[in-house]
Design an enzyme around this catalytic site. Structure first.
Site, mmCIF file in Angstrom:
data_model
loop_
_atom_site.group_PDB
_atom_site.id
_atom_site.type_symbol
_atom_site.label_atom_id
_atom_site.label_comp_id
_atom_site.label_asym_id
_atom_site.label_seq_id
_atom_site.Cartn_x
_atom_site.Cartn_y
_atom_site.Cartn_z
ATOM 1 N N HIS A 1 -3.239 -5.243 1.666
ATOM 2 C CA HIS A 1 -2.730 -5.316 2.995
ATOM 3 C C HIS A 1 -2.528 -6.707 3.313
ATOM 4 C CE1 HIS A 1 -2.264 -1.132 3.929
ATOM 5 N NE2 HIS A 1 -3.366 -0.981 3.442
ATOM 6 N N CYS B 1 0.728 -1.283 -0.038
ATOM 7 C CA CYS B 1 -0.032 0.087 0.027
ATOM 8 C C CYS B 1 0.903 1.445 -0.127
ATOM 9 C CB CYS B 1 -1.159 -0.051 1.127
ATOM 10 S SG CYS B 1 -2.212 1.219 1.087
ATOM 11 N N GLU C 1 -0.771 -8.100 5.421
ATOM 12 C CA GLU C 1 -0.472 -8.181 7.054
ATOM 13 C C GLU C 1 -1.586 -8.094 7.781
ATOM 14 O OE1 GLU C 1 -0.163 -5.665 5.143
ATOM 15 O OE2 GLU C 1 -0.516 -3.678 6.214
#
Lengths: 299, 190
Positions: free
Chosen positions: B172, B78, B174
């Site tokens: 994302h 991002c 994560e």
């Protein structure tokens, strides 16, 4: 190359709403009252701005009812910057929240700095696609706001005072109680839930994770780079600075300095470097001399 | 292997935890001297304009650029993608990207937070189930150079791409509680 099968995109999920809060970690969210201040904030490295008509210290000085900002002013700020724009609604004022959502603000702060609209109920935040941040003075209040759908908690502090003492009290209270939960027995957690006036499943979740299920930031009284370093070391994950920037002598310099101190909070030599020659911080106020304490608002 | 996570601002903790769960030693990078001893780097999501400022004020921009040019593997998610891109649209004029991967990125291409979304992605080289992509005020990759390989798309737009040892995602990984993108990155660049 892969042909990219796509599912229908899902908006407004808890993960998406909490996700923006995760992205704001380690940063500074600055109160601004017009497009010019918003540009200064973005230039200084703010991760987001909070659009409001008066900073808390002016709300405190002026008295009267403080409400949601004029949509024209919010739109002017949205047009001026590329970073997320937040705005405040009154506690329990779901119609103001609906207006802010229709304006496409990135986060809604259901804020005690404005005059509460409801003395028993907060907004049902699950009903919104836009995420909410709410203030809290203790763990029970934080968990009640999360159970209502808040996706970020900020310790309240005492906005508009330039005095960090309340923010420290609230952070220590919330984080201290979380630490106590992590060593509590299962039957003690039921007692904790009663004492905190919070849902037991959230209490159990906090006990097992050792932290809130949403990011926790700090607000209310941050006026210097060292204030930011203090609350970050205490366990805040990012900071809101309200009156502290634009009521200081040199807002541009102060804003940059607080941004750097928030990133390098554990490195005192960097905090010292950015603290040099800042000019006067905002004038402060002692808590026991205040006519109104915003932190008491919220149920 | 020792991995670094750029920790100037943003969701660096989620990356650190995901890498640690894969058995990698992880260190947070805030100053140039911390950059020296890592074998791979992650640049997390966050606010790209803030990161651009902090890269300068922390004197990390030049050493980071040099390390990537010397072959340091890097994964940018991002905002990290925006930092690594060759060209950035709808950015700030002073937001000079590192130019480590030959793509053109447009900031906030999907709109504001209300348009943030999650969706299933099919990623080349990963077997089922689909990878849950979380897009937060996400950028879009509007152009890819000849040397860039696209590993996943969503609605016809590239969302995961790589050029040599530089990997970028507009989503994302994560936040997905699914470490397969991190794992694959580490395996391929190790």
């Amino acid at each position: 190359m892969n042909q990219g099968q796509s599912s229908y995109p899902e908006v407004g999920t808890a993960r998406v709403k909490r996700g923006l809060a995760e992205m704001l970690r380690g940063g500074v969210i600055m109160d601004v009252v017009n497009a010019e201040q918003a540009k200064i904030a973005e230039d200084a490295g703010a991760t987001a701005v909070m659009a409001l008509e008066r900073v808390p210290s002016d709300i405190r000085r002026d008295g009267g009812v403080a409400r949601m900002s004029d949509p024209m002013m919010i739109e002017a700020i949205q047009a001026a910057v590329t970073i997320p724009v937040m705005a405040k609604c009154r506690i329990g004022h779901f119609a103001e929240a609906q207006v802010l959502q229709s304006l496409d603000v990135d986060y809604i702060d259901e804020s005690e700095v404005l005059t509460p609209a409801d003395e028993a109920h907060h907004v049902d935040k699950w009903a919104f696609t836009v995420p909410f941040v709410c203030g809290a003075t203790n763990l029970g209040e934080a968990l009640r706001r999360i159970s209502e759908g808040a996706c970020m908690i900020r310790s309240k502090g005492e906005a508009g005072t330039g005095n960090i003492v309340e923010a420290v009290r609230h952070l220590r209270s919330i984080l201290g109680d979380i630490r106590a939960l992590t060593v509590a027995t299962p039957e003690e957690l039921f007692a904790w839930a009663k004492e905190l006036r919070a849902p037991v499943d959230l209490v159990q979740e906090v006990a097992s994770r050792g932290e809130l299920p949403v990011p926790m930031f700090c607000a209310g009284g941050i006026a210097t780079p060292a204030d930011a370093a203090l609350v970050m070391q205490l366990g805040a994950q990012a900071v809101f600075v309200g009156s502290g920037i634009f009521k200081s002598e040199q807002p541009e310099v102060m804003a940059k300095a607080i941004v750097e101190a928030t990133t390098h909070y554990a490195d005192a030599s960097i905090v010292a470097k950015v603290s040099r020659g800042l000019g006067a911080a905002m004038p402060g106020a002692e808590i026991d001399k205040l006519d109104v304490t915003f932190a008491d608002r919220g149920w | 292997m020792k991995a670094g996570v750029l920790a100037l601002q943003g969701a660096f903790r989620e990356h650190r935890e995901m890498l640690a769960a894969l058995g990698v030693a992880v260190t947070e990078i805030r100053t140039p001297d911390q950059l020296g001893d890592v074998d791979a780097l992650v640049i997390p999501g966050g606010e790209s304009t803030t990161m651009a400022h902090l890269l300068e004020s922390s004197a990390l921009r030049e050493p980071l650029s040099a390390a990537i040019a010397d072959g340091l593997p890097v994964l940018g998610t991002c905002a990290g993608l925006i930092v690594l891109a060759r060209e950035v649209l709808d950015g700030r004029p002073d937001q000079e990207p590192l130019g480590a991967i030959d793509i053109t990125a447009r900031r906030n291409a999907y709109g504001r937070q209300r348009q943030s979304f999650e969706a299933d992605l099919t990623i080349e080289g990963l077997t089922a189930p689909a990878f849950r992509g979380v897009f937060i005020r996400a950028p879009a990759i509007e152009r890819v150079g000849d040397a860039v390989e696209v590993l996943a798309e969503h609605n016809g737009r590239p969302v995961l791409a790589r050029e040599a040892r530089v990997w970028v995602t507009t989503f994302h990984p994560e936040l997905a509680r699914d470490s397969r993108v991190h794992k694959r990155f580490l395996e391929e660049v190790a």
